[in-house]
Design a protein around this motif. Structure first.
Motif, PDB file in Angstrom:
ATOM      1  N   GLY A 118      55.565  35.043  60.196  1.00 20.31           N
ATOM      2  CA  GLY A 118      55.130  36.170  59.396  1.00 20.31           C
ATOM      3  C   GLY A 118      56.048  36.507  58.240  1.00 20.31           C
ATOM      4  N   ARG A 119      56.943  35.583  57.889  1.00 20.95           N
ATOM      5  CA  ARG A 119      57.859  35.800  56.770  1.00 20.95           C
ATOM      6  C   ARG A 119      57.236  35.263  55.494  1.00 20.95           C
ATOM      7  NH1 ARG A 119      62.820  33.110  59.951  1.00 20.95           N
ATOM      8  NH2 ARG A 119      61.311  31.428  59.733  1.00 20.95           N
ATOM      9  N   GLN A 120      57.262  36.068  54.443  1.00 19.17           N
ATOM     10  CA  GLN A 120      56.700  35.637  53.166  1.00 19.17           C
ATOM     11  C   GLN A 120      57.553  34.539  52.573  1.00 19.17           C
ATOM     12  OE1 GLN A 120      55.814  38.779  50.353  1.00 19.17           O
ATOM     13  NE2 GLN A 120      56.062  37.362  48.663  1.00 19.17           N
ATOM     14  N   ILE A 121      56.912  33.437  52.152  1.00 20.23           N
ATOM     15  CA  ILE A 121      57.666  32.323  51.589  1.00 20.23           C
ATOM     16  C   ILE A 121      57.250  31.999  50.154  1.00 20.23           C
ATOM     17  CG2 ILE A 121      58.258  31.303  53.808  1.00 20.23           C
ATOM     18  CD1 ILE A 121      55.973  29.306  53.429  1.00 20.23           C
ATOM     19  N   ALA A 122      56.104  32.532  49.694  1.00 17.08           N
ATOM     20  CA  ALA A 122      55.663  32.246  48.313  1.00 17.08           C
ATOM     21  C   ALA A 122      54.646  33.277  47.859  1.00 17.08           C
ATOM     22  CB  ALA A 122      55.071  30.859  48.223  1.00 17.08           C
ATOM     23  N   THR A 123      54.544  33.422  46.538  1.00 15.13           N
ATOM     24  CA  THR A 123      53.528  34.269  45.901  1.00 15.13           C
ATOM     25  C   THR A 123      52.969  33.511  44.721  1.00 15.13           C
ATOM     26  OG1 THR A 123      54.806  36.229  46.478  1.00 15.13           O
ATOM     27  CG2 THR A 123      53.083  36.507  44.833  1.00 15.13           C
ATOM     28  N   THR A 124      51.647  33.494  44.600  1.00 16.10           N
ATOM     29  CA  THR A 124      50.968  32.769  43.520  1.00 16.10           C
ATOM     30  C   THR A 124      49.887  33.673  42.955  1.00 16.10           C
ATOM     31  OG1 THR A 124      51.294  30.732  44.756  1.00 16.10           O
ATOM     32  CG2 THR A 124      49.715  30.663  42.950  1.00 16.10           C
ATOM     33  N   PRO A 125      49.727  33.714  41.618  1.00 15.57           N
ATOM     34  CA  PRO A 125      48.619  34.489  41.055  1.00 15.57           C
ATOM     35  C   PRO A 125      47.270  33.904  41.503  1.00 15.57           C
ATOM     36  CG  PRO A 125      50.217  33.932  39.359  1.00 15.57           C
ATOM     37  CD  PRO A 125      50.598  33.160  40.590  1.00 15.57           C
ATOM     38  N   ALA A 126      46.353  34.770  41.885  1.00 14.36           N
ATOM     39  CA  ALA A 126      45.023  34.321  42.293  1.00 14.36           C
ATOM     40  C   ALA A 126      44.163  34.121  41.052  1.00 14.36           C
ATOM     41  CB  ALA A 126      44.366  35.350  43.211  1.00 14.36           C
ATOM     42  N   ILE A 132      47.160  34.725  52.288  1.00 18.38           N
ATOM     43  CA  ILE A 132      46.468  36.006  52.269  1.00 18.38           C
ATOM     44  C   ILE A 132      46.362  36.490  50.833  1.00 18.38           C
ATOM     45  CG2 ILE A 132      46.564  38.414  53.013  1.00 18.38           C
ATOM     46  CD1 ILE A 132      48.258  37.398  55.400  1.00 18.38           C
ATOM     47  N   ARG A 133      45.155  36.929  50.467  1.00 15.43           N
ATOM     48  CA  ARG A 133      44.959  37.499  49.128  1.00 15.43           C
ATOM     49  C   ARG A 133      45.125  39.007  49.206  1.00 15.43           C
ATOM     50  NH1 ARG A 133      41.155  36.125  44.349  1.00 15.43           N
ATOM     51  NH2 ARG A 133      41.404  38.019  43.133  1.00 15.43           N
ATOM     52  N   ARG A 134      45.952  39.538  48.301  1.00 11.43           N
ATOM     53  CA  ARG A 134      46.093  40.972  48.114  1.00 11.43           C
ATOM     54  C   ARG A 134      46.076  41.229  46.626  1.00 11.43           C
ATOM     55  NH1 ARG A 134      50.892  41.183  50.991  1.00 11.43           N
ATOM     56  NH2 ARG A 134      50.462  40.857  53.164  1.00 11.43           N
ATOM     57  N   SER A 135      45.065  41.974  46.183  1.00 10.61           N
ATOM     58  CA  SER A 135      44.887  42.273  44.766  1.00 10.61           C
ATOM     59  C   SER A 135      44.732  40.961  44.005  1.00 10.61           C
ATOM     60  CB  SER A 135      46.064  43.104  44.259  1.00 10.61           C
ATOM     61  OG  SER A 135      45.854  43.514  42.947  1.00 10.61           O
ATOM     62  N   SER A 136      45.575  40.694  43.035  1.00  8.83           N
ATOM     63  CA  SER A 136      45.428  39.490  42.217  1.00  8.83           C
ATOM     64  C   SER A 136      46.457  38.412  42.565  1.00  8.83           C
ATOM     65  CB  SER A 136      45.525  39.850  40.741  1.00  8.83           C
ATOM     66  OG  SER A 136      46.755  40.498  40.485  1.00  8.83           O
ATOM     67  N   PHE A 137      46.982  38.447  43.794  1.00  8.31           N
ATOM     68  CA  PHE A 137      47.967  37.457  44.224  1.00  8.31           C
ATOM     69  C   PHE A 137      47.603  36.863  45.572  1.00  8.31           C
ATOM     70  CE2 PHE A 137      50.279  40.116  41.277  1.00  8.31           C
ATOM     71  CZ  PHE A 137      50.951  39.188  40.504  1.00  8.31           C
ATOM     72  N   ILE A 138      48.031  35.605  45.784  1.00  9.71           N
ATOM     73  CA  ILE A 138      47.939  34.943  47.078  1.00  9.71           C
ATOM     74  C   ILE A 138      49.358  34.879  47.636  1.00  9.71           C
ATOM     75  CG2 ILE A 138      47.329  32.834  48.338  1.00  9.71           C
ATOM     76  CD1 ILE A 138      44.901  34.108  47.059  1.00  9.71           C
ATOM     77  N   TYR A 139      49.542  35.436  48.818  1.00 10.91           N
ATOM     78  CA  TYR A 139      50.840  35.433  49.479  1.00 10.91           C
ATOM     79  C   TYR A 139      50.809  34.397  50.593  1.00 10.91           C
ATOM     80  CZ  TYR A 139      51.531  39.835  47.035  1.00 10.91           C
ATOM     81  OH  TYR A 139      51.649  40.790  46.063  1.00 10.91           O
ATOM     82  N   THR A 140      51.864  33.602  50.689  1.00 14.92           N
ATOM     83  CA  THR A 140      51.979  32.576  51.715  1.00 14.92           C
ATOM     84  C   THR A 140      53.067  32.993  52.697  1.00 14.92           C
ATOM     85  OG1 THR A 140      51.286  30.871  50.153  1.00 14.92           O
ATOM     86  CG2 THR A 140      52.392  30.122  52.164  1.00 14.92           C
ATOM     87  N   TYR A 141      52.724  32.910  53.983  1.00 12.94           N
ATOM     88  CA  TYR A 141      53.635  33.293  55.058  1.00 12.94           C
ATOM     89  C   TYR A 141      53.854  32.118  55.987  1.00 12.94           C
ATOM     90  CZ  TYR A 141      52.649  38.063  53.577  1.00 12.94           C
ATOM     91  OH  TYR A 141      52.518  39.210  52.841  1.00 12.94           O
ATOM     92  N   ASP A 142      55.028  32.098  56.635  1.00 16.60           N
ATOM     93  CA  ASP A 142      55.287  31.060  57.634  1.00 16.60           C
ATOM     94  C   ASP A 142      54.769  31.525  58.997  1.00 16.60           C
ATOM     95  OD1 ASP A 142      57.196  32.817  58.683  1.00 16.60           O
ATOM     96  OD2 ASP A 142      58.908  31.594  58.086  1.00 16.60           O
ATOM     97  N   GLU A 143      55.012  30.727  60.031  1.00 14.80           N
ATOM     98  CA  GLU A 143      54.478  31.029  61.362  1.00 14.80           C
ATOM     99  C   GLU A 143      55.089  32.274  61.996  1.00 14.80           C
ATOM    100  OE1 GLU A 143      58.011  28.419  61.801  1.00 14.80           O
ATOM    101  OE2 GLU A 143      56.190  28.253  60.626  1.00 14.80           O
TER     102      GLU A 143
END
Length: 68
Positions: A59-67, A46-57
């Motif tokens: 709904g727990r956030q597992i990673a953040t990457t700059p978009a 999921i993209r929010r602002s200038s980051f891509i957030y990765t979630y598991d099945e």
């Protein structure tokens, strides 16, 4: 349990398993470019602002990457 389908409705993203049962709800953000980027059988991006957030099945956030 694997992800079967992911749907964005408004500012929320709904995650479903292979049987069609909802297993998670994740906020999509409210920016013009915010929202569902893609998914696999085990993650949702999921993209929010200038980051891509990765979630598991679940709904727990597992990673953040700059978009880019």
């Amino acid at each position: 349990m694997a992800i079967g389908n992911v749907v964005q409705r408004g500012s929320f993203i709904y995650v479903y398993d292979e049987r069609g049962h909802q297993i998670a709800t994740i906020a999509a953000g409210s920016g013009v470019n915010d929202g569902l980027v893609g998914y696999t059988s085990s993650t949702v991006n999921i993209r929010r602002s200038s980051f891509i957030y990765t979630y598991d099945e679940k709904g727990r956030q597992i990673a953040t990457t700059p978009a880019r």
